[in-house]
Each structure stands twice: as structure tokens, then as C-alpha cells.
Design a protein around this motif. Sequence first.
Motif: not given
Length: 194
Positions: A46-50, A84-90, A92-97
Amino acid sequence: MNQDKVPLVFSNASTDSHFDQILSLQQQNHYSSVPAGQQQDNGFVFASHTQALLKKMAAVVPQVIALSGDRVVGYNLAMTSDMKNELPSLIPMFEEFEKWKYNGKPLMDYQFVIGGQVCVDKEFRGQGLISRLYQQTRDSVPGNYQLCVTEISVRNLTSLKAHQRMGFEIIGTYYDGIENWNLVVWDWHRAQEL
């Protein structure tokens, strides 16, 4: 190139070529590139990195790759909770942790690495590379980390089964507004005791 004749080498991504090949493999297996009818059998990411983000992640924890010659044929990206804030699409996952527990203890009370994404080239699947990539990650990070935690799309049964074979267990499921996710944990200390 015949994959049977070139031994696979596991290493940490360190060159621009490594990072570019990770991004290429990621794009080939991104859910937007894999036809919906093939996602069930082939899995997807899912995630796209640079490249800049991969280098930033690599400066904190190893980004493990499988090489066939000079070709990256698999990777396991990892990050820590302070990213946590490096990849906006993730996010929600960090918040679930912060909401979940593992073995009766808040997940955030553990030292853990986040499995940022794992992917294997189609030509090299079925050889246990996901397990070997994760093992290499575990062997490469400092010993104070107790767990590897990640999320897997509920509909990505191929990935979930591969993770469960290694010892990952589901600790919860959530919906991020787009996709349903399983939160999974691999207890590294328990794995060493087995």
C-alpha cells in the motif's frame, strides 16, 4: 538471469541503486498497479515511499534487501515509532498502536520495530524470502527491541498467511476510512525461546 544459479545475498540497503530498486519493486507490486483480480493470489503493498524517506529510515534501522547479483529481488522496510509523521498514510496505524495491548500490556510499553513493508519479486516467491528478510531485520537491529509490529490489509490473505507462518499473531483489526487492517505482532523473545 537464471535465479537458481545466482545465490541470494541478504544485506542492508545502502546505495542509491538499492533504494531505486526498492522503489521500482514497490511500484510493480503497489495495489494501484496489481489488477484487483490478481491481488488475492499475488498480494500487494500500500504505502509509497521516496528515496529520501528510505534513506532517513535506513539511518535509524536497517532496510533489509535480498540481492540476486546486483538486483534487489526482495526487501523488508522498517521504522521506529518516532517516525510516525514521516509517511501520512501510516499515521492511522501509529494511532492504533496507542490503543492496543499485547499480552495484557499496552503495546506502546514495548520497544518495537514497525515492519514498514515487505515485498518479494514474483520470480523469487515461494522460497521463504519473507521469513528470511524478517529474520535478517531481527538480526540487524539492536537487541533491546522486543517485537516487530505491522499492519496487513484484511483482504491481503497471501501476506497474512506468510506472516502467520513466521509467528506473527493478530492482536486487533481496525478501519482507517479506506481499508480494514489486521494489526499483527511478532514477539522476538518468544521466537528465540522456541
